[in-house]
Each structure stands twice: as C-alpha cells, then as structure tokens.
Enzyme design. Structure first.
Site, PDB file in Angstrom:
ATOM      1  N   THR A   1       1.127 -10.525   7.453  1.00 59.17           N
ATOM      2  CA  THR A   1       1.650  -9.167   7.304  1.00 59.17           C
ATOM      3  C   THR A   1       1.956  -8.566   8.662  1.00 59.17           C
ATOM      4  O   THR A   1       3.017  -7.967   8.873  1.00 59.17           O
ATOM      5  CB  THR A   1       0.629  -8.280   6.570  1.00 59.17           C
ATOM      6  OG1 THR A   1       0.265  -8.904   5.339  1.00 59.17           O
ATOM      7  CG2 THR A   1       1.209  -6.913   6.286  1.00 59.17           C
TER       8      THR A   1
ATOM      9  N   TYR B   1       2.654  -7.880  -6.763  1.00 63.20           N
ATOM     10  CA  TYR B   1       3.641  -7.125  -7.552  1.00 63.20           C
ATOM     11  C   TYR B   1       3.657  -7.566  -9.005  1.00 63.20           C
ATOM     12  O   TYR B   1       3.185  -6.859  -9.886  1.00 63.20           O
ATOM     13  CB  TYR B   1       5.045  -7.200  -6.945  1.00 63.20           C
ATOM     14  CG  TYR B   1       6.041  -6.386  -7.738  1.00 63.20           C
ATOM     15  CD1 TYR B   1       5.945  -4.999  -7.785  1.00 63.20           C
ATOM     16  CD2 TYR B   1       7.046  -6.990  -8.481  1.00 63.20           C
ATOM     17  CE1 TYR B   1       6.829  -4.241  -8.549  1.00 63.20           C
ATOM     18  CE2 TYR B   1       7.933  -6.243  -9.231  1.00 63.20           C
ATOM     19  CZ  TYR B   1       7.818  -4.876  -9.268  1.00 63.20           C
ATOM     20  OH  TYR B   1       8.680  -4.137 -10.026  1.00 63.20           O
TER      21      TYR B   1
ATOM     22  N   TYR C   1      -6.756 -14.705   1.065  1.00 61.77           N
ATOM     23  CA  TYR C   1      -6.617 -13.341   1.592  1.00 61.77           C
ATOM     24  C   TYR C   1      -6.650 -12.350   0.432  1.00 61.77           C
ATOM     25  O   TYR C   1      -5.791 -12.381  -0.439  1.00 61.77           O
ATOM     26  CB  TYR C   1      -5.301 -13.264   2.362  1.00 61.77           C
ATOM     27  CG  TYR C   1      -4.952 -11.944   3.001  1.00 61.77           C
ATOM     28  CD1 TYR C   1      -5.899 -10.953   3.226  1.00 61.77           C
ATOM     29  CD2 TYR C   1      -3.645 -11.711   3.415  1.00 61.77           C
ATOM     30  CE1 TYR C   1      -5.549  -9.755   3.828  1.00 61.77           C
ATOM     31  CE2 TYR C   1      -3.282 -10.526   4.028  1.00 61.77           C
ATOM     32  CZ  TYR C   1      -4.233  -9.545   4.238  1.00 61.77           C
ATOM     33  OH  TYR C   1      -3.885  -8.372   4.844  1.00 61.77           O
TER      34      TYR C   1
ATOM     35  N   ARG D   1      -2.366  -3.924  -0.963  1.00 65.67           N
ATOM     36  CA  ARG D   1      -0.996  -4.418  -0.809  1.00 65.67           C
ATOM     37  C   ARG D   1      -0.543  -5.230  -2.024  1.00 65.67           C
ATOM     38  O   ARG D   1       0.634  -5.197  -2.380  1.00 65.67           O
ATOM     39  CB  ARG D   1      -0.869  -5.271   0.461  1.00 65.67           C
ATOM     40  CG  ARG D   1      -0.915  -4.446   1.745  1.00 65.67           C
ATOM     41  CD  ARG D   1      -0.668  -5.320   2.965  1.00 65.67           C
ATOM     42  NE  ARG D   1      -0.729  -4.557   4.204  1.00 65.67           N
ATOM     43  CZ  ARG D   1       0.310  -3.998   4.812  1.00 65.67           C
ATOM     44  NH1 ARG D   1       1.521  -4.106   4.290  1.00 65.67           N
ATOM     45  NH2 ARG D   1       0.162  -3.341   5.946  1.00 65.67           N
TER      46      ARG D   1
ATOM     47  N   LYS E   1     -10.513 -13.985   3.718  1.00 65.23           N
ATOM     48  CA  LYS E   1     -10.236 -12.773   4.490  1.00 65.23           C
ATOM     49  C   LYS E   1     -10.355 -11.609   3.513  1.00 65.23           C
ATOM     50  O   LYS E   1      -9.524 -11.459   2.616  1.00 65.23           O
ATOM     51  CB  LYS E   1      -8.851 -12.818   5.122  1.00 65.23           C
ATOM     52  CG  LYS E   1      -8.496 -11.528   5.868  1.00 65.23           C
ATOM     53  CD  LYS E   1      -7.064 -11.533   6.384  1.00 65.23           C
ATOM     54  CE  LYS E   1      -6.745 -10.199   7.060  1.00 65.23           C
ATOM     55  NZ  LYS E   1      -5.331 -10.131   7.529  1.00 65.23           N
TER      56      LYS E   1
ATOM     57  N   ILE F   1     -10.325 -11.256  11.188  1.00 62.31           N
ATOM     58  CA  ILE F   1      -8.900 -11.540  11.358  1.00 62.31           C
ATOM     59  C   ILE F   1      -8.287 -10.199  11.719  1.00 62.31           C
ATOM     60  O   ILE F   1      -8.206  -9.291  10.889  1.00 62.31           O
ATOM     61  CB  ILE F   1      -8.286 -12.157  10.098  1.00 62.31           C
ATOM     62  CG1 ILE F   1      -8.955 -13.513   9.839  1.00 62.31           C
ATOM     63  CG2 ILE F   1      -6.777 -12.316  10.251  1.00 62.31           C
ATOM     64  CD1 ILE F   1      -8.467 -14.230   8.589  1.00 62.31           C
TER      65      ILE F   1
END
Length: 354
Positions: free
Chosen positions: A96, A159, A183, A188, A211, A250
C-alpha cells in the site's frame, strides 16, 4: 470431468507408417487439476520461512516517480540504501505504501525483480503479490518467486470480499509457493480475517506470520498461540513489540527515520523514544497513507514531488507542520541530506495517466 474426443483421421503428411500398424492417434493428456502451478523444486537458494519469521524491522518502501509517472529507480535505489545502512532487515515492495495498487503487474514484478537483483543479498525482499482475484494472486506470486523474492505478502480479497471458507481457499492457493505473510487491515479491505482462520492456515509450514492492524489485543491472541505477528500500526508497534510479544513492525515511518525505528524495535522498552516519535506518526497518518509519506519525502528532497493520482500532496499548513517536526526530532535522524523545505503548491507534479 470432460473427456476429449478422438478422431480417426490424423494428418500424416511427411510421415511413413507401416501398413496394418497398431498406431493409435495421439490423445490429449487429461490432468486431475485445471491449475498447474509454475513451481520449481529447486530450493537451495530459497529463503526459509524461519528466516522471515525472525525479521524485526521491515519497511514498507515508498515507490518514487519521474515527472512522467514512470518509476524513478535512481531515487528508489537511494531509498533502499538508506534503509540498509540504517538497519532495516526487510522491505515490502509494491505494498500500500509503495502504491502497488497503482501499478500494472508488469511494473509490479519488474520492481520486485529489480529490488532482488540489486539488494537481495543485503535485505529480505517481500513482494506484495496479493490481490482480490485469486487468479491474479497466484500468477503474481509465481512471477515474484521466479524473479527471486524471499517472501510474499498476501491480503484478503477486498471490496467484493468472500466467505470465511473462501478466505481459507484463497490463501491456500498461494501458501504452498513459498514463505508468506498474511496482511489483515479491515479498514482498507472491509473484512476482518478472524484468528481462527489464521489458526487454520498456520498448519502450513510456509506461513511466516501475520501483519496485523486490528490492535495489540489481537496481536496477543496470536503470540499466545505461537504465531509470529508484526504490528502494522506504527503508533502501536513499540507496545506491541515489548508488551504483547510481536516480533516487530512492518513500518511506514521507517521510510523517514529508519535508524530510530530500528532502535525502537531492537534496543528494549523505550517509552521516551516512542513518545518522541508519536507526533510524527500522527502527522504521517492525518490523511490516508501514503499521502503524508509522499509529501514528507519530497520535502526532504529524497524523491521528486511527483504524485500518481488519486493521491495528492498535503496542504501547505501540514507541510509547515512537518518542517517543525523535523526540527524537533532532529534533521540528522531523517533520510537524505538536503534541508527540509515547505515547497510551494506549484512545485508538485500530479500525474493523471501513467
């Protein structure tokens, strides 16, 4: 499963067959799986999952641009050298922060390969090859490992999302290819990866860890069960490391102050240093990442002030705040050698098509 038809008429031009031979027409091979992964059995130069599990400071590296929107590899190489010199142990390429979401896959894999080729002997290269499309994730991960990345970073399908069973199947499709970090960032993706899903996936020896961006209570759930986890939140990473058992972080802010972030992750509990960095971290995430980071690195003169839309620089008031933050923390702790500048609005280049 569908079968292939056999035809008795086969073209034999230029080939002599004996009369009354028992020759049979060639049959198409029928395989039990429609997906044949492009995996190599050669493992002598591969990084082990245990090597990835031990990393404490991983930087989600910024991708700088030329005025026409192409990668500025010269500036990128300088950023990489600054990370290596200041003690970062790994980098996430095209995450990202590195704006992998604004790259086509050719750019994405090229940047992973370039990073491995130039720096892979000094730092672990973790390619973000995740996607909300399982097919894309498989293909990108095959390519990433083929060009030499040490591990893959995989996000859950965003999404469109999927079911919990779908999450497991999605990750299992890529886990066997090599060391993998999963992750979890529901802010998000719109979907949390619950701990029991990670517990299921942890049966794979290639799962390096998670993460985690949900918070330190979630991190403790993993560390209590022997699962390696990195904090994905710079503002929580000190406590995650020293109070909740996280292996490390991270980090986004380590793009700017890698030496201080190494000290935060390696030198023991240090609430004083953590408090010193919190105003910078708060500033950095005032707008969605990587807007603040892109603006800051341009102000420090280590990248050109070029933005790929939809990202645009922070307004001038926030740029003035950053100059003061640099002075308070100390310019020597930040990457680059130029004096920090506010920059005028017309100094920035916004690239619409790239």
């Amino acid at each position: 499963m569908a079968t292939f038809k056999s035809y008795s008429s086969v073209c034999t031009i230029g080939i002599a067959f004996p009369r009354n031979s028992n020759r049979k027409p060639i049959q198409a091979a029928i395989v039990p799986s429609f997906h044949l992964p492009m995996r190599s059995s050669e493992v002598k130069n591969r990084t082990s999952t245990e090597d990835i599990k031990s990393l404490r400071l991983i930087t989600a590296i910024k991708t700088p641009y030329l005025p026409d929107g192409r990668f500025d590899l010269e500036a990128y190489d300088d950023l990489m050298n600054m990370q290596i010199e200041n003690g970062a142990e790994g980098v996430i390429v095209g995450g990202t922060t590195g704006e992998g979401q604004l790259m086509n896959w050719d750019e994405h894999v090229m940047l992973i390969g370039h990073t491995v080729n130039c720096f892979g002997g000094k730092i672990k290269v973790i390619g973000n090859t995740g996607s909300n499309s399982t097919g894309e994730a498989i293909h990108a991960t095959e390519q990433g490992f083929a060009v030499g990345m040490h591990a893959a970073l995989h996000i859950n399908p965003y999404y469109g999302k999927t079911s919990l069973n779908g999450l497991v199947s999605h990750f299992e499709s890529v886990l066997s290819m090599g060391p993998t970090i999963i992750y979890n960032v529901p802010s998000r993706t719109g979907q949390d990866i619950p701990p029991h899903i990670i517990q299921t996936l942890a049966q794979s020896f290639t799962l390096a860890g998670v993460k985690e961006c949900v918070g330190n209570d979630r991190i403790k759930q993993y560390t209590d069960n022997g699962i390696v986890v990195w904090s994905g939140n710079d503002d929580q990473c000190h406590d995650a490391r020293w109070g909740y058992g996280a292996t490390g972080v991270i980090s986004v802010v380590s793009n700017l102050v890698p030496g201080l972030m190494r000290e935060l992750m390696f030198a023991g509990n240090n609430p004083t240093l953590n408090s010193k960095l919190l105003p910078l971290i708060d500033w950095l995430f005032h707008e969605p990442n990587p807007i603040g980071l892109n603006t800051a690195l341009a102000q420090l003169g280590v990248v050109r002030p070029v933005f790929r839309l939809p990202y645009v620089p922070l307004r001038v008031e926030k740029r003035i705040e950053f100059v003061n933050l640099v002075k308070n923390i100390g310019r020597k702790h930040f990457v680059g050698e130029k004096d920090v500048e506010v920059l005028d609005d017309n100094d920035f280049i916004i690239v619409h098509r790239y």
